[in-house]
Design a protein around this motif. Structure first.
Motif, PDB file in Angstrom:
ATOM      1  N   MET A 310       0.820  -1.220   0.000  1.00 41.02           N
ATOM      2  CA  MET A 310       0.000   0.000   0.000  1.00 41.02           C
ATOM      3  C   MET A 310       0.855   1.272   0.000  1.00 41.02           C
ATOM      4  O   MET A 310       0.337   2.368  -0.183  1.00 41.02           O
ATOM      5  N   ASN A 311       2.158   1.123   0.237  1.00 38.34           N
ATOM      6  CA  ASN A 311       3.081   2.254   0.361  1.00 38.34           C
ATOM      7  C   ASN A 311       2.703   3.154   1.538  1.00 38.34           C
ATOM      8  O   ASN A 311       2.787   4.382   1.453  1.00 38.34           O
ATOM      9  N   ARG A 312       2.341   2.532   2.654  1.00 42.20           N
ATOM     10  CA  ARG A 312       1.951   3.298   3.842  1.00 42.20           C
ATOM     11  C   ARG A 312       3.165   3.715   4.680  1.00 42.20           C
ATOM     12  O   ARG A 312       3.056   4.589   5.525  1.00 42.20           O
ATOM     13  N   ARG A 313       4.264   3.041   4.535  1.00 40.48           N
ATOM     14  CA  ARG A 313       5.538   3.412   5.178  1.00 40.48           C
ATOM     15  C   ARG A 313       5.530   3.306   6.703  1.00 40.48           C
ATOM     16  O   ARG A 313       6.121   4.113   7.416  1.00 40.48           O
ATOM     17  N   TYR A 314       4.796   2.318   7.205  1.00 41.14           N
ATOM     18  CA  TYR A 314       4.912   1.899   8.600  1.00 41.14           C
ATOM     19  C   TYR A 314       4.535   0.423   8.636  1.00 41.14           C
ATOM     20  O   TYR A 314       3.959  -0.117   7.678  1.00 41.14           O
ATOM     21  N   THR A 315       4.872  -0.240   9.705  1.00 38.86           N
ATOM     22  CA  THR A 315       4.527  -1.658   9.873  1.00 38.86           C
ATOM     23  C   THR A 315       3.426  -1.795  10.918  1.00 38.86           C
ATOM     24  O   THR A 315       3.099  -0.840  11.634  1.00 38.86           O
ATOM     25  N   LYS A 316       2.915  -3.001  11.023  1.00 37.89           N
ATOM     26  CA  LYS A 316       1.925  -3.280  12.077  1.00 37.89           C
ATOM     27  C   LYS A 316       2.515  -2.959  13.445  1.00 37.89           C
ATOM     28  O   LYS A 316       1.856  -2.335  14.287  1.00 37.89           O
ATOM     29  N   GLU A 317       3.759  -3.373  13.660  1.00 37.96           N
ATOM     30  CA  GLU A 317       4.388  -3.183  14.969  1.00 37.96           C
ATOM     31  C   GLU A 317       4.567  -1.703  15.287  1.00 37.96           C
ATOM     32  O   GLU A 317       4.316  -1.259  16.426  1.00 37.96           O
ATOM     33  N   LYS A 318       4.980  -0.925  14.285  1.00 38.04           N
ATOM     34  CA  LYS A 318       5.162   0.513  14.519  1.00 38.04           C
ATOM     35  C   LYS A 318       3.830   1.188  14.806  1.00 38.04           C
ATOM     36  O   LYS A 318       3.752   2.102  15.644  1.00 38.04           O
ATOM     37  N   TYR A 319       2.773   0.752  14.134  1.00 32.57           N
ATOM     38  CA  TYR A 319       1.449   1.332  14.380  1.00 32.57           C
ATOM     39  C   TYR A 319       1.005   1.039  15.816  1.00 32.57           C
ATOM     40  O   TYR A 319       0.553   1.935  16.532  1.00 32.57           O
ATOM     41  N   LEU A 320       1.154  -0.210  16.244  1.00 31.63           N
ATOM     42  CA  LEU A 320       0.739  -0.577  17.605  1.00 31.63           C
ATOM     43  C   LEU A 320       1.596   0.128  18.651  1.00 31.63           C
ATOM     44  O   LEU A 320       1.083   0.539  19.708  1.00 31.63           O
ATOM     45  N   ASP A 321       2.878   0.292  18.376  1.00 32.25           N
ATOM     46  CA  ASP A 321       3.751   1.036  19.305  1.00 32.25           C
ATOM     47  C   ASP A 321       3.289   2.490  19.404  1.00 32.25           C
ATOM     48  O   ASP A 321       3.296   3.082  20.495  1.00 32.25           O
ATOM     49  N   LEU A 322       2.908   3.074  18.278  1.00 34.20           N
ATOM     50  CA  LEU A 322       2.432   4.455  18.273  1.00 34.20           C
ATOM     51  C   LEU A 322       1.155   4.582  19.097  1.00 34.20           C
ATOM     52  O   LEU A 322       1.012   5.512  19.908  1.00 34.20           O
ATOM     53  N   VAL A 323       0.219   3.662  18.903  1.00 30.99           N
ATOM     54  CA  VAL A 323      -1.026   3.681  19.678  1.00 30.99           C
ATOM     55  C   VAL A 323      -0.732   3.563  21.168  1.00 30.99           C
ATOM     56  O   VAL A 323      -1.317   4.280  21.991  1.00 30.99           O
ATOM     57  N   ALA A 324       0.183   2.683  21.528  1.00 30.35           N
ATOM     58  CA  ALA A 324       0.545   2.508  22.940  1.00 30.35           C
ATOM     59  C   ALA A 324       1.131   3.795  23.521  1.00 30.35           C
ATOM     60  O   ALA A 324       0.827   4.173  24.663  1.00 30.35           O
ATOM     61  N   LYS A 325       1.966   4.463  22.745  1.00 30.58           N
ATOM     62  CA  LYS A 325       2.571   5.717  23.186  1.00 30.58           C
ATOM     63  C   LYS A 325       1.496   6.798  23.405  1.00 30.58           C
ATOM     64  O   LYS A 325       1.520   7.533  24.395  1.00 30.58           O
ATOM     65  N   ILE A 326       0.551   6.870  22.458  1.00 31.81           N
ATOM     66  CA  ILE A 326      -0.533   7.856  22.565  1.00 31.81           C
ATOM     67  C   ILE A 326      -1.375   7.585  23.808  1.00 31.81           C
ATOM     68  O   ILE A 326      -1.689   8.497  24.584  1.00 31.81           O
ATOM     69  N   LYS A 327      -1.733   6.320  24.032  1.00 35.84           N
ATOM     70  CA  LYS A 327      -2.587   5.970  25.172  1.00 35.84           C
ATOM     71  C   LYS A 327      -1.863   6.179  26.506  1.00 35.84           C
ATOM     72  O   LYS A 327      -2.493   6.486  27.518  1.00 35.84           O
ATOM     73  N   LYS A 328      -0.545   6.028  26.493  1.00 32.91           N
ATOM     74  CA  LYS A 328       0.213   6.263  27.719  1.00 32.91           C
ATOM     75  C   LYS A 328       0.174   7.741  28.103  1.00 32.91           C
ATOM     76  O   LYS A 328       0.009   8.089  29.278  1.00 32.91           O
ATOM     77  N   GLU A 329       0.314   8.627  27.105  1.00 32.41           N
ATOM     78  CA  GLU A 329       0.324  10.061  27.368  1.00 32.41           C
ATOM     79  C   GLU A 329      -1.083  10.628  27.561  1.00 32.41           C
ATOM     80  O   GLU A 329      -1.276  11.595  28.296  1.00 32.41           O
ATOM     81  N   ILE A 330      -2.081  10.024  26.880  1.00 28.74           N
ATOM     82  CA  ILE A 330      -3.463  10.517  26.965  1.00 28.74           C
ATOM     83  C   ILE A 330      -4.346   9.304  27.254  1.00 28.74           C
ATOM     84  O   ILE A 330      -4.975   8.735  26.350  1.00 28.74           O
ATOM     85  N   PRO A 331      -4.421   8.876  28.518  1.00 32.05           N
ATOM     86  CA  PRO A 331      -5.061   7.597  28.860  1.00 32.05           C
ATOM     87  C   PRO A 331      -6.530   7.475  28.456  1.00 32.05           C
ATOM     88  O   PRO A 331      -6.990   6.371  28.150  1.00 32.05           O
ATOM     89  N   ASP A 332      -7.277   8.571  28.482  1.00 31.74           N
ATOM     90  CA  ASP A 332      -8.707   8.448  28.184  1.00 31.74           C
ATOM     91  C   ASP A 332      -9.044   8.745  26.724  1.00 31.74           C
ATOM     92  O   ASP A 332     -10.208   8.935  26.370  1.00 31.74           O
ATOM     93  N   ILE A 333      -8.059   8.766  25.841  1.00 31.27           N
ATOM     94  CA  ILE A 333      -8.296   9.066  24.431  1.00 31.27           C
ATOM     95  C   ILE A 333      -9.073   7.929  23.759  1.00 31.27           C
ATOM     96  O   ILE A 333      -8.925   6.757  24.114  1.00 31.27           O
ATOM     97  N   LEU A 334      -9.925   8.289  22.802  1.00 28.34           N
ATOM     98  CA  LEU A 334     -10.578   7.301  21.945  1.00 28.34           C
ATOM     99  C   LEU A 334     -10.011   7.447  20.542  1.00 28.34           C
ATOM    100  O   LEU A 334      -9.762   8.559  20.071  1.00 28.34           O
ATOM    101  N   ILE A 335      -9.823   6.318  19.875  1.00 30.76           N
ATOM    102  CA  ILE A 335      -9.194   6.293  18.555  1.00 30.76           C
ATOM    103  C   ILE A 335     -10.147   5.640  17.549  1.00 30.76           C
ATOM    104  O   ILE A 335     -10.728   4.590  17.818  1.00 30.76           O
ATOM    105  N   SER A 336     -10.299   6.280  16.393  1.00 29.44           N
ATOM    106  CA  SER A 336     -11.053   5.686  15.284  1.00 29.44           C
ATOM    107  C   SER A 336     -10.085   5.434  14.130  1.00 29.44           C
ATOM    108  O   SER A 336      -8.936   5.873  14.160  1.00 29.44           O
ATOM    109  N   THR A 337     -10.563   4.736  13.106  1.00 30.12           N
ATOM    110  CA  THR A 337      -9.637   4.349  12.045  1.00 30.12           C
ATOM    111  C   THR A 337     -10.357   4.123  10.724  1.00 30.12           C
ATOM    112  O   THR A 337     -11.584   4.135  10.662  1.00 30.12           O
ATOM    113  N   ASP A 338      -9.565   3.921   9.658  1.00 28.81           N
ATOM    114  CA  ASP A 338     -10.041   3.469   8.351  1.00 28.81           C
ATOM    115  C   ASP A 338      -9.382   2.117   8.065  1.00 28.81           C
ATOM    116  O   ASP A 338      -8.196   1.924   8.349  1.00 28.81           O
ATOM    117  N   ILE A 339     -10.146   1.193   7.474  1.00 27.49           N
ATOM    118  CA  ILE A 339      -9.610  -0.124   7.130  1.00 27.49           C
ATOM    119  C   ILE A 339     -10.101  -0.516   5.741  1.00 27.49           C
ATOM    120  O   ILE A 339     -11.292  -0.370   5.436  1.00 27.49           O
TER     121      ILE A 339
END
Length: 473
Positions: A310-339
């Motif tokens: 898809m030429n998205r330039r990230y991996t599954k692992e990097k995406y999940l690490d990013l989500v974990a980082k966001i949730k650590k800094e903003i614990p009550d955040i809600l995340i939506s997505t496109d699939i």
């Protein structure tokens, strides 16, 4: 810059003169007939298109037209189109076919087309050959020219095609008519440089161009003075804002500036590309009290192999690490997505990786799509295109996982008190109001019309999965 400003002012004057001429014609028509000419706009696609339609609505109102939601009542019909998926284009062609017969009975109506579809040569060829009832065709780079295009068509009686293959200067100073007066969208940039292999947007909206931060701040201050409480900052990839400016400003820095604007209570933005979501931006989202604890973060696929194609330039692992980082800094955040389901070469193992990401992240909402082949994109000519039956079967399984996750998240909100910006009277029950929480959850609760436009505390009492029921505190 001075020369560009002169061009800008001349263009504005030309449009204003055209608006005045058309207004005079419409006022004369109203005086003679006792009725106002009406306009109808159909908008398909993304929030960028929706915001463009708000600007076009304002121009048409200034020209003396009255808005109608009933297409058959309209004297001026405008379709603002999208080309991201094939079915969106087919719907437009279907409606144009109907308008052929409508215009035979109402020869005075005008039909106009704009938006992303119009940037494609194949579409223009089809319109010229098949839909000769269309009066005006323009694209994504020149929506501000609608008044002069309309005037040219009125004066010549000829179909007007005005398609730019490249963008010009970013044109400011165009008002919008907002459906909800206290919520506004603000474009902070245009175009896209990412070239995801399935996406036609960079080809029809051009390369990235960021607006000057002072122009954005000025616009939002003016909106606040008009009573706007919530702004949505728009761009195909807001995380890369500022890179094209002579004096670069990061998106995080822009957010901090907007956070200081008096009168604005909520700040949202979309869309964020995971590859560009920096630690600096996460810190700004955490620190800025007006930035909503909600993030739209498209994953598209959970498979690293598919993401690479898809030429998205990230991996599954990097995406999940990013989500974990966001949730650590903003614990009550809600995340939506496109699939996207059924991308060329997607195996059952790849699809299982997507389900794994859905289950691990826990999305509050997911916009799910069957892959749509778009001529002119690299993915359209890839081998191993997925058959429709397989894609639909996977799509249905994906929905089961998404909906289960949404239900779990909604259930955690029962018993909590959420601040709700009241948007309107509920369309099914006139005794109920409808609004959204800071985290973008839809809430219905009993209340009076006087609360519309206010932020009120509401205790969540029921989870209806895709919306919540509450009672005012």
């Amino acid at each position: 810059m001075a020369e560009n400003r002169i061009i800008h002012d001349e263009e504005l004057r030309e449009q204003e003169e055209a608006i005045a001429k058309i207004r005079s014609m419409n006022d004369k028509y109203t005086a003679e007939t006792g009725r106002k000419r009406k306009y109808f706009i159909l908008t398909t696609g993304c929030q960028m298109n929706s915001h463009d339609s708000e600007k076009l609505s304002s121009m048409l109102t200034d020209m003396g037209y009255e808005h109608t939601d009933v297409e058959s009542e309209a004297d001026f019909i405008l379709y603002n189109t999208c080309c991201v998926r094939e079915n969106a284009e087919e719907k437009i062609y279907g409606r144009l076919g109907y308008l052929k017969y409508y215009k035979e009975k109402n020869r005075d109506i005008k039909i106009a087309l704009c938006g992303c579809m119009m940037q494609q040569e194949t579409v223009l060829d089809k319109i010229k050959k098949t839909f000769k009832n269309v009066d005006i065709v323009f694209g994504t780079f020149n929506i501000y020219k609608l008044p002069t295009l309309m005037l040219t068509n009125m004066e010549t009686g000829e179909t007007v095609f005005d398609i730019w293959q490249e963008h010009g200067e970013i044109m400011e100073d165009f008002r919008s008519i907002r459906k909800i007066p206290f919520k506004a969208s603000v474009n902070i940039m245009y175009g896209c440089n990412n070239f995801c292999s399935y996406c036609i947007v960079p080809y029809v909206r051009g390369r990235e161009r960021s607006r000057q931060p002072e122009d954005i701040i000025k616009e939002i201050k003016e909106l606040a003075a008009e009573g706007v409480k919530e702004v949505m900052l728009l761009g195909q990839n807001v995380n890369s804002y500022g890179k094209t400016l002579e004096k670069p400003v990061t998106f995080a820095e822009l957010l901090r500036q907007i956070n200081e604007i008096e009168g604005i209570e909520r700040i949202r933005f979309m869309t964020s590309h995971p590859k560009d979501l920096s630690d600096e931006l996460i810190a700004a989202m955490r620190d800025c009290d007006k930035v909503c604890n909600y993030l739209h973060l498209p994953v598209q696929s959970g498979s690293s192999a598919v993401l690479e194609r898809m030429n998205r330039r990230y991996t599954k692992e990097k995406y999940l690490d990013l989500v974990a980082k966001i949730k650590k800094e903003i614990p009550d955040i809600l995340i939506s997505t496109d699939i996207i389901v059924g991308f060329p070469g997607e195996t059952e193992e790849d699809f299982q990786e997507t389900l794994d990401v859905v289950d691990k992240v826990g999305y509050s909402t997911a916009f799910t799509f069957l892959y749509s082949k778009r001529t002119g994109t690299p993915a359209a000519v890839m081998e191993d295109q997925i058959d429709e039956k397989t894609a639909k079967e996977r799509f249905n399984r994906l929905l089961e996982h998404v909906n289960a996750g949404v239900e779990r998240i909604s259930e955690t909100m029962v018993g909590t008190v959420e601040n709700v910006l009241v948007e309107e009277i509920n369309r099914q029950d006139k005794n109920m109001l409808t609004g959204r929480t800071e985290r973008n959850s839809l809430v219905h609760f009993e209340g009076g019309e006087e609360l519309i436009g206010q932020v009120v505390p509401v205790k969540i009492t029921q989870n209806k999965i895709f919306y919540l029921i509450g009672e005012r505190m």
